[in-house]
Design a protein around this motif. Structure first.
Motif: not given
Length: 214
Positions: A95-118
């Motif tokens: 089994p792999i020792e570890f795996a990490r997913l890298r993502l890069c945020l480009q922009s945010v419109t509105g308040d998705p975390w406040g109005n939709l959730g995580p």
């Protein structure tokens, strides 16, 4: 007697040297006949990726993820899907020792975390191409990726168990990014995340794993 003693001593040295040489040959043969284990790191770039709604798919330089309101048709929820292939890597022997997913945020419109959730990341069953049926696909090993607007553009999150479970089914891992599909209402609540077509900020899995070589 002294001469005889010297002769016996010399024979003992020769016998000992011969035994050591035989042991060295045996060790060398054992080393060449048995595969060696190694531990290494790799970055696995996403492909076959894009965003999906219940009636549309697209592969662009970014993923729309969240809720977009259209005046004539109402709300559409956008999820992102991506594939990671381990086919080019040496066969995994543990089994792999570890795996990490890298993502890069480009922009945010509105308040998705406040109005939709995580923002969540989850594993999905294998797919051959992006299609609208993925919108209704089951999610497994779901975990939070961003609980709020991140302070840095690009971040990594541990997804080790998710990747292990995916590799248990084959040599590719299929992931989904999504906000909860509620509540509805006439607002724009979405983010844009770099896709594999972004030459610098593409998503990737950073993994540490074991393999054998001859």
């Amino acid at each position: 007697m002294a001469v005889a003693g010297s002769a016996l001593s010399a024979c003992g040295v020769e016998d000992e040297q011969l035994a050591m040489a035989m042991e060295a040959d045996a060790a060398s043969a054992s080393t060449t006949e048995q595969p060696l284990a190694a531990l290494t790191f790799a970055s696995v770039r996403a492909f076959n990726d894009g965003w999906v709604t219940d009636d549309a798919v697209n592969s662009t330089e970014h993923y729309n993820i969240g809720k977009i309101y259209w005046f004539l048709s109402g709300d559409s929820f956008y999820d992102a899907f991506m594939t990671f292939s381990f086919e080019a890597l040496p066969p995994l022997t543990a089994p792999i020792e570890f795996a990490r997913l890298r993502l890069c945020l480009q922009s945010v419109t509105g308040d998705p975390w406040g109005n939709l959730g995580p923002l969540y990341v989850a594993r999905v069953d294998p797919y051959s191409s992006l299609n609208t049926s993925l919108y209704y696909s089951a999610s497994f090993d779901t975990q939070t990726y961003w609980s709020g607007n991140p302070s840095t553009k690009c971040t990594q999150v541990d997804v080790t168990q998710m990747v292990r479970n995916g590799l248990a089914k084959g040599n590719r891992v299929y992931l989904r990014l999504f906000f909860p599909h509620a509540p509805r209402g006439g607002t724009q609540e979405f983010i844009r995340v770099s896709s594999s077509r972004d030459s610098q900020n593409y998503p990737y899995l950073y993994v540490k794993y074991n393999y054998t070589y001859e």
